[in-house]
Write a protein that holds these residues in place. Structure first.
Motif, PDB file in Angstrom:
ATOM      1  N   ASP A  23       0.866  -1.129  -0.051  1.00  0.00           N
ATOM      2  CA  ASP A  23      -0.059  -0.087  -0.047  1.00  0.00           C
ATOM      3  C   ASP A  23       0.923   1.352  -0.125  1.00  0.00           C
ATOM      4  OD1 ASP A  23       1.149  -0.233   2.600  1.00  0.00           O
ATOM      5  OD2 ASP A  23      -0.956  -0.487   3.631  1.00  0.00           O
ATOM      6  N   GLU A  24       2.115   1.174  -0.223  1.00  0.00           N
ATOM      7  CA  GLU A  24       2.981   2.214  -0.324  1.00  0.00           C
ATOM      8  C   GLU A  24       2.687   3.142  -1.739  1.00  0.00           C
ATOM      9  OE1 GLU A  24       4.267  -0.800  -0.602  1.00  0.00           O
ATOM     10  OE2 GLU A  24       5.195  -0.890  -2.491  1.00  0.00           O
ATOM     11  N   PRO A  25       3.068   4.478  -1.254  1.00  0.00           N
ATOM     12  CA  PRO A  25       2.537   5.411  -2.465  1.00  0.00           C
ATOM     13  C   PRO A  25       3.513   5.106  -3.887  1.00  0.00           C
ATOM     14  CG  PRO A  25       3.346   6.516  -0.532  1.00  0.00           C
ATOM     15  CD  PRO A  25       3.696   5.124  -0.482  1.00  0.00           C
ATOM     16  N   PRO A  26       3.003   5.457  -5.043  1.00  0.00           N
ATOM     17  CA  PRO A  26       3.546   5.027  -6.355  1.00  0.00           C
ATOM     18  C   PRO A  26       4.898   5.439  -6.454  1.00  0.00           C
ATOM     19  CG  PRO A  26       1.450   6.233  -6.660  1.00  0.00           C
ATOM     20  CD  PRO A  26       1.563   6.262  -5.074  1.00  0.00           C
ATOM     21  N   TRP A  27       5.417   6.641  -5.674  1.00  0.00           N
ATOM     22  CA  TRP A  27       6.752   7.340  -5.717  1.00  0.00           C
ATOM     23  C   TRP A  27       7.676   6.140  -4.834  1.00  0.00           C
ATOM     24  CZ3 TRP A  27       7.465   8.358  -0.701  1.00  0.00           C
ATOM     25  CH2 TRP A  27       6.247   8.761   0.161  1.00  0.00           C
ATOM     26  N   ALA A  28       6.946   5.123  -4.406  1.00  0.00           N
ATOM     27  CA  ALA A  28       7.925   4.259  -3.657  1.00  0.00           C
ATOM     28  C   ALA A  28       8.011   2.812  -4.142  1.00  0.00           C
ATOM     29  CB  ALA A  28       7.635   4.325  -2.058  1.00  0.00           C
ATOM     30  N   GLN A  29       7.565   2.973  -5.501  1.00  0.00           N
ATOM     31  CA  GLN A  29       7.713   1.787  -6.334  1.00  0.00           C
ATOM     32  C   GLN A  29       8.446   1.658  -7.503  1.00  0.00           C
ATOM     33  OE1 GLN A  29       3.367   0.937  -7.159  1.00  0.00           O
ATOM     34  NE2 GLN A  29       2.499   1.567  -5.292  1.00  0.00           N
ATOM     35  N   TRP A  30       8.922   0.543  -7.835  1.00  0.00           N
ATOM     36  CA  TRP A  30       9.792   0.348  -9.073  1.00  0.00           C
ATOM     37  C   TRP A  30       9.300  -0.855  -9.773  1.00  0.00           C
ATOM     38  CZ3 TRP A  30      11.537   2.424  -4.440  1.00  0.00           C
ATOM     39  CH2 TRP A  30      11.938   3.747  -4.511  1.00  0.00           C
ATOM     40  N   ASP A  31       9.348  -0.783 -11.083  1.00  0.00           N
ATOM     41  CA  ASP A  31       9.153  -1.921 -11.803  1.00  0.00           C
ATOM     42  C   ASP A  31      10.414  -2.747 -11.873  1.00  0.00           C
ATOM     43  OD1 ASP A  31       6.776  -2.134 -12.736  1.00  0.00           O
ATOM     44  OD2 ASP A  31       7.050  -0.211 -13.752  1.00  0.00           O
ATOM     45  N   ALA A  32      10.120  -4.264 -11.714  1.00  0.00           N
ATOM     46  CA  ALA A  32      11.245  -5.380 -11.905  1.00  0.00           C
ATOM     47  C   ALA A  32      10.534  -6.546 -12.762  1.00  0.00           C
ATOM     48  CB  ALA A  32      11.784  -5.526 -10.566  1.00  0.00           C
ATOM     49  N   SER A  33      11.466  -7.059 -13.281  1.00  0.00           N
ATOM     50  CA  SER A  33      11.166  -8.306 -13.967  1.00  0.00           C
ATOM     51  C   SER A  33      10.353  -9.296 -13.011  1.00  0.00           C
ATOM     52  CB  SER A  33      12.344  -9.092 -14.484  1.00  0.00           C
ATOM     53  OG  SER A  33      13.163  -9.385 -13.404  1.00  0.00           O
ATOM     54  N   PHE A  34      10.554  -9.412 -11.695  1.00  0.00           N
ATOM     55  CA  PHE A  34       9.803  -9.947 -10.781  1.00  0.00           C
ATOM     56  C   PHE A  34       8.755  -9.380 -10.155  1.00  0.00           C
ATOM     57  CE2 PHE A  34      14.226  -9.080  -9.508  1.00  0.00           C
ATOM     58  CZ  PHE A  34      13.940  -7.888  -8.768  1.00  0.00           C
ATOM     59  N   GLY A  35       8.409  -8.262 -10.569  1.00  0.00           N
ATOM     60  CA  GLY A  35       7.316  -7.801 -10.053  1.00  0.00           C
ATOM     61  C   GLY A  35       7.237  -6.244  -9.527  1.00  0.00           C
ATOM     62  N   ARG A  36       6.500  -5.521  -9.541  1.00  0.00           N
ATOM     63  CA  ARG A  36       6.605  -4.279  -9.253  1.00  0.00           C
ATOM     64  C   ARG A  36       6.723  -4.074  -7.547  1.00  0.00           C
ATOM     65  NH1 ARG A  36       6.390   0.930 -11.278  1.00  0.00           N
ATOM     66  NH2 ARG A  36       5.251   2.575  -9.861  1.00  0.00           N
ATOM     67  N   GLY A  37       7.511  -3.195  -7.041  1.00  0.00           N
ATOM     68  CA  GLY A  37       7.640  -3.150  -5.676  1.00  0.00           C
ATOM     69  C   GLY A  37       8.782  -2.112  -5.227  1.00  0.00           C
ATOM     70  N   ARG A  38       9.552  -2.739  -4.188  1.00  0.00           N
ATOM     71  CA  ARG A  38      10.633  -1.812  -3.582  1.00  0.00           C
ATOM     72  C   ARG A  38      11.708  -2.737  -3.068  1.00  0.00           C
ATOM     73  NH1 ARG A  38       9.530  -0.376   2.172  1.00  0.00           N
ATOM     74  NH2 ARG A  38       7.465  -1.320   2.683  1.00  0.00           N
ATOM     75  N   PRO A  39      12.881  -2.085  -3.180  1.00  0.00           N
ATOM     76  CA  PRO A  39      13.892  -3.141  -2.357  1.00  0.00           C
ATOM     77  C   PRO A  39      14.133  -3.236  -0.900  1.00  0.00           C
ATOM     78  CG  PRO A  39      14.825  -0.912  -2.973  1.00  0.00           C
ATOM     79  CD  PRO A  39      13.520  -0.854  -3.572  1.00  0.00           C
ATOM     80  N   GLY A  40      14.583  -4.250  -0.689  1.00  0.00           N
ATOM     81  CA  GLY A  40      14.859  -4.540   0.871  1.00  0.00           C
ATOM     82  C   GLY A  40      16.195  -3.589   1.224  1.00  0.00           C
ATOM     83  N   TRP A  41      16.206  -3.609   2.539  1.00  0.00           N
ATOM     84  CA  TRP A  41      17.474  -2.636   3.058  1.00  0.00           C
ATOM     85  C   TRP A  41      18.625  -3.240   2.340  1.00  0.00           C
ATOM     86  CZ3 TRP A  41      19.803  -2.924   8.388  1.00  0.00           C
ATOM     87  CH2 TRP A  41      20.661  -1.855   8.535  1.00  0.00           C
ATOM     88  N   HIS A  42      18.931  -4.451   2.862  1.00  0.00           N
ATOM     89  CA  HIS A  42      20.501  -4.830   2.493  1.00  0.00           C
ATOM     90  C   HIS A  42      20.872  -4.749   1.101  1.00  0.00           C
ATOM     91  CE1 HIS A  42      19.556  -6.270   6.762  1.00  0.00           C
ATOM     92  NE2 HIS A  42      18.552  -7.159   6.067  1.00  0.00           N
ATOM     93  N   ILE A  43      19.949  -5.000   0.359  1.00  0.00           N
ATOM     94  CA  ILE A  43      20.645  -4.979  -1.088  1.00  0.00           C
ATOM     95  C   ILE A  43      21.151  -3.872  -1.772  1.00  0.00           C
ATOM     96  CG2 ILE A  43      18.212  -4.347  -2.304  1.00  0.00           C
ATOM     97  CD1 ILE A  43      20.493  -7.239  -3.183  1.00  0.00           C
ATOM     98  N   GLU A  44      20.808  -2.731  -1.205  1.00  0.00           N
ATOM     99  CA  GLU A  44      21.442  -1.166  -1.777  1.00  0.00           C
ATOM    100  C   GLU A  44      23.086  -1.291  -1.524  1.00  0.00           C
ATOM    101  OE1 GLU A  44      21.424   2.291   0.965  1.00  0.00           O
ATOM    102  OE2 GLU A  44      19.380   1.626   1.338  1.00  0.00           O
ATOM    103  N   CYS A  45      23.497  -1.797  -0.515  1.00  0.00           N
ATOM    104  CA  CYS A  45      24.903  -1.512  -0.052  1.00  0.00           C
ATOM    105  C   CYS A  45      25.805  -2.675  -0.956  1.00  0.00           C
ATOM    106  CB  CYS A  45      25.114  -2.076   1.450  1.00  0.00           C
ATOM    107  SG  CYS A  45      24.480  -0.582   2.459  1.00  0.00           S
ATOM    108  N   SER A  46      25.249  -3.834  -1.066  1.00  0.00           N
ATOM    109  CA  SER A  46      25.810  -4.642  -1.994  1.00  0.00           C
ATOM    110  C   SER A  46      25.770  -4.082  -3.489  1.00  0.00           C
ATOM    111  CB  SER A  46      24.872  -6.095  -2.168  1.00  0.00           C
ATOM    112  OG  SER A  46      25.214  -6.871  -0.772  1.00  0.00           O
ATOM    113  N   ALA A  47      24.701  -3.778  -3.914  1.00  0.00           N
ATOM    114  CA  ALA A  47      24.758  -3.089  -5.426  1.00  0.00           C
ATOM    115  C   ALA A  47      25.703  -1.995  -5.674  1.00  0.00           C
ATOM    116  CB  ALA A  47      23.401  -2.898  -5.761  1.00  0.00           C
ATOM    117  N   MET A  48      25.502  -0.814  -4.588  1.00  0.00           N
ATOM    118  CA  MET A  48      26.272   0.268  -4.862  1.00  0.00           C
ATOM    119  C   MET A  48      27.625  -0.058  -4.472  1.00  0.00           C
ATOM    120  SD  MET A  48      23.666   3.392  -3.839  1.00  0.00           S
ATOM    121  CE  MET A  48      23.140   2.585  -1.877  1.00  0.00           C
TER     122      MET A  48
END
Length: 471
Positions: free
Chosen positions: A191-216
Motif C-alpha cells: 500500500d505504499e505510494p506510487p513514488w515508492a515503487q519500481w518495476d522489476a522483472s519479478f514484479g513491481r515493488g521496492r528493494p529491501g534494505w540490505h541489497i542497496e549496499c551490495s549493489a552500490m
RNA sequence: GGCGGCGUAGCCAAGUGGUUAAGGCGGAGGUCUGCAAAACCUCUACUCACCGGUUCGACUCCGGUCGCCGCCUCCA
C-alpha cells in the motif's frame, strides 16, 4: 611505507591493509538514512571512518571511498506520506543537513555518495543474478534470500544462526518467510505510494534494505574491495546479509576487511528520544562549542571502544585543544624570529613526535596514543621556546610537524576570522591606553568587562592577544 | 539462555610478560607577570575491580567471582 594495521571483524585479528597493485584502497561506509538529522552517535562512526581514510592518505595511500545515502526505507516512506510529499522532496533537507554537518566537522567528502533511489536498477540486476543462481524464493510476490543456500552464513557475527528459529521473533515485515533467518530482497508492491515503487522483472515493488549496499559498493568498488565500515550494530544482520547476497551473486569474496565502530553513549546511557539525550551537531554548537572542539572530542577516542559523551568531557576538550591552538599561534609568531638553522633538539623533537604519531595511528588507529605524541610535541616545543632556542627555522620545523599531524585530526589549526565587536574593540583599545599610562586599575576594569563577554586577554612581549571562550 | 566486550589515578584515557604504568583535564607548590593569561619546572596510581593459578617474573596469559555494557529484533 608504513602499513596500517587494522582489526578485522571477519578474522577477529589485526591485519595489514595492503593495496592491490596500483589501486587505491577501496572503502565503503554504510552511510546515513536520511529521515532526520544525524546525531552525534552517527558522527562518532563517520568520524572514525574519516580518521581511517585520512590515516591511509597520511601513510601515503590513495583512497576511493563510497558512502551511501539511504533514501528509501520504511521510515522515510511513512514520514513522506504523512507530509503528503515524496521521497525526493522529503529527503532533500536531511541530506543537505547531513552534508552540512560533515563540512562542519571537517570530514573529507567521500569520492562517491550514491543514493539508493538512483541505483534500484543495479539492485534489481543483483537480485536477478541471485534468482538465476537459485538463492532466492518468492512468497506472495516478495523475493527472499534463502540463507540455507549459503553455508558460511554467520561468519562475520559468529552467531549461531541455527538458534534463530522461524517465528521466534516479531516479524515486522508482515511477509511470510520459509525461515526466520531469511531476509527480503524485494518487497512486493503493497500500500505504499506510487513514488515508492519500481518495476522489476519479478514484479513491481521496492528493494529491501540490505541489497542497496551490495549493489552500490560493487558498482563503484568492484566485486571485491578492501574495507567495509559501519557501526557495530550493523554486523548483524545487515553486514551478514550483505556478504551473503554479494558473494552468492558474484561467487567472489565481497569485502576483505570489516571495520566496525563502537557506539557512543551519552552520560553513560544509550541515546534515546525518551531520555531526551539525542544530540546533533547544531545542538552542540548552540551550547557554545566550536566545530573543532566537537571534532577533537569525536576523534580522540579509540574507535573500537564505546565512547561516553559527557558535557564535562567536552569541556575538558576545550582546554586540551586550546593548548594546541596556543602553541600553533606561538609558532606562527616565532617563525619571524631571525634565521639560522634549526637547533638539533628542535628537529629531534619534531622527528620523534611524528614517528610516534604515525606508529600510533598505524597500530589500529590508536588515536589516544597519537594525541599523546601531539601533546608531547607541544610540551617539548614550548619548553625549547621558553629557553629561547627556537629560531624562525626551528619554529617552522615544529609547525610543519604539527600541520602534518593535523592532516589526520583536522582541528589543530586555531580558528580564524573571528573579530572583536565594536564594543569589545573599544574596551580592548581603552585597556591598551590605560596600560600605557600605567593606570592598571582602569586597565583591569576593561579586562574584566571583556572577560564577561567571553574574551580573555594575554599580554605578551609581542603585544596583547585575545581569545574567545565559551560564555 | 547463547556470543562478545569492558572494569587503569579526582575525571577522561593509552599501554606492555621483566628499566621510573603514556598523554589530557582537574588539583598543589614554584618561576615568569603591574596583576593576569599563556608557558615552563616540581608534585598528584609503590599500583592497574576482586580471588586464585601459570611463570624466575603479570597490570599484561589462564580460571573463577563481582560490577557495567553490547549483540542475538529496526538502529551509526
Amino acid at each position: 611505507m608504513t602499513r596500517l594495521k587494522l582489526y578485522n571483524t571477519l578474522s577477529g585479528r589485526i591485519e595489514e591493509i595492503v593495496p592491490s597493485d596500483g589501486q587505491p584502497i577501496k572503502m565503503y561506509v554504510c552511510g546515513p538514512t536520511v529521515y532526520s538529522r544525524a546525531h552525534i552517535g552517527n558522527f562518532r562512526t563517520f568520524m572514525a571512518t574519516d580518521m581511517l581514510r585520512r590515516t591511509l592518505k597520511f601513510l601515503g595511500m590513495e583512497v576511493l571511498e563510497v558512502m551511501n545515502i539511504t533514501d528509501v526505507d520504511d521510515r522515510i516512506i511513512q514520514l513522506a506520506s504523512a507530509k503528503d510529499t515524496n521521497i525526493e522532496a522529503f529527503t532533500e533537507e536531511p541530506t543537505r543537513a547531513y552534508l552540512e554537518d560533515l563540512a562542519t566537522l571537517r570530514m573529507e567528502i567521500p569520492e562517491v555518495m550514491p543514493k539508493a533511489t538512483e541505483h534500484v536498477g543495479e539492485m534489481i540486476a543483483l537480485i536477478e543474478q541471485l534468482m538465476a543462481r537459485g538463492h532466492t524464493y518468492t512468497v506472495d510476490g516478495s523475493v527472499y534470500f534463502r540463507i540455507a543456500s549459503f553455508p558460511s552464513y554467520g561468519g562475520l557475527s559468529r552467531l549461531d544462526v541455527s538458534g534463530i528459529k522461524t517465528g521466534a521473533r516479531v516479524d515486522t515485515d508482515k511477509y511470510e518467510k520459509e525461515d526466520a533467518r531469511d531476509f527480503v530482497l524485494w518487497k512486493l508492491k503493497g500500500d505504499e505510494p506510487p513514488w515508492a515503487q519500481w518495476d522489476a522483472s519479478f514484479g513491481r515493488g521496492r528493494p529491501g534494505w540490505h541489497i542497496e549496499c551490495s549493489a552500490m559498493s560493487m558498482k563503484y568498488l568492484g566485486e571485491t574491495f578492501d574495507i567495509h565500515c559501519g557501526g557495530v550494530d550493523l554486523i548483524f544482520p545487515h553486514h551478514e546479509n550483505e556478504i551473503a547476497q554479494s558473494e552468492c551473486g558474484t561467487g567472489k569474496l565481497f569485502a576483505k576487511h570489516w571495520m566496525h565502530v563502537d557506539h557512543l553513549l551519552v552520560e553513560n546511557e544509550t541515546m534515546s528520544k525518551s531520555k531526551g539525550n539525542v544530540y546533533n551537531i547544531p545542538d552542540l554548537l548552540a551550547r557554545g562549542f566550536r566545530s573543532d572542539q566537537i571534532r577533537y572530542m569525536l576523534a580522540q577516542s579509540h574507535y573500537r571502544k564505546a565512547f561516553n559523551f559527557t558535557w564535562d568531557g567536552l569541556a575538558q576538550v576545550e582546554t586540551a585543544l586550546a593548548r594546541i591552538h596556543t602553541f600553533w599561534n606561538r609558532l606562527l609568531e616565532e617563525t619571524s624570529t631571525p634565521a639560522g638553522p634549526a637547533h638539533d633538539d628542535v628537529v629531534q623533537a619534531a622527528t620523534s613526535a611524528l614517528a610516534a604519531f604515525e606508529a600510533a595511528l598505524a597500530n589500529d588507529l590508536n588515536a589516544p596514543e597519537a594525541l599523546a605524541a601531539v601533546h608531547g610535541l607541544v610540551s617539548e616545543g614550548n619548553s625549547v621556546a621558553d629557553r629561547g632556542t627556537v629560531n624562525g627555522a626551528g619554529a617552522r620545523v615544529l609547525l610543519d610537524a604539527l600541520k602534518k599531524m593535523d592532516q589526520v585530526f583536522a582541528c589543530f589549526e586555531p580558528p580564524t576570522g573571528d573579530l572583536l565587536s565594536g564594543d569589545e574593540q573599544a574596551l580592548f583599545d581603552a585597556r591598551q591606553d590605560a596600560r600605557k599610562r600605567r593606570d592598571f586599575s582602569a586597565a583591569d576594569v576593561a579586562r574584566k568587562a571583556l572577560q564577561e563577554r567571553g574574551v580573555i586577554l594575554e599580554d605578551t612581549a609581542k603585544g596583547t592577544r585575545w581569545k574567545r571562550v565559551r560564555a
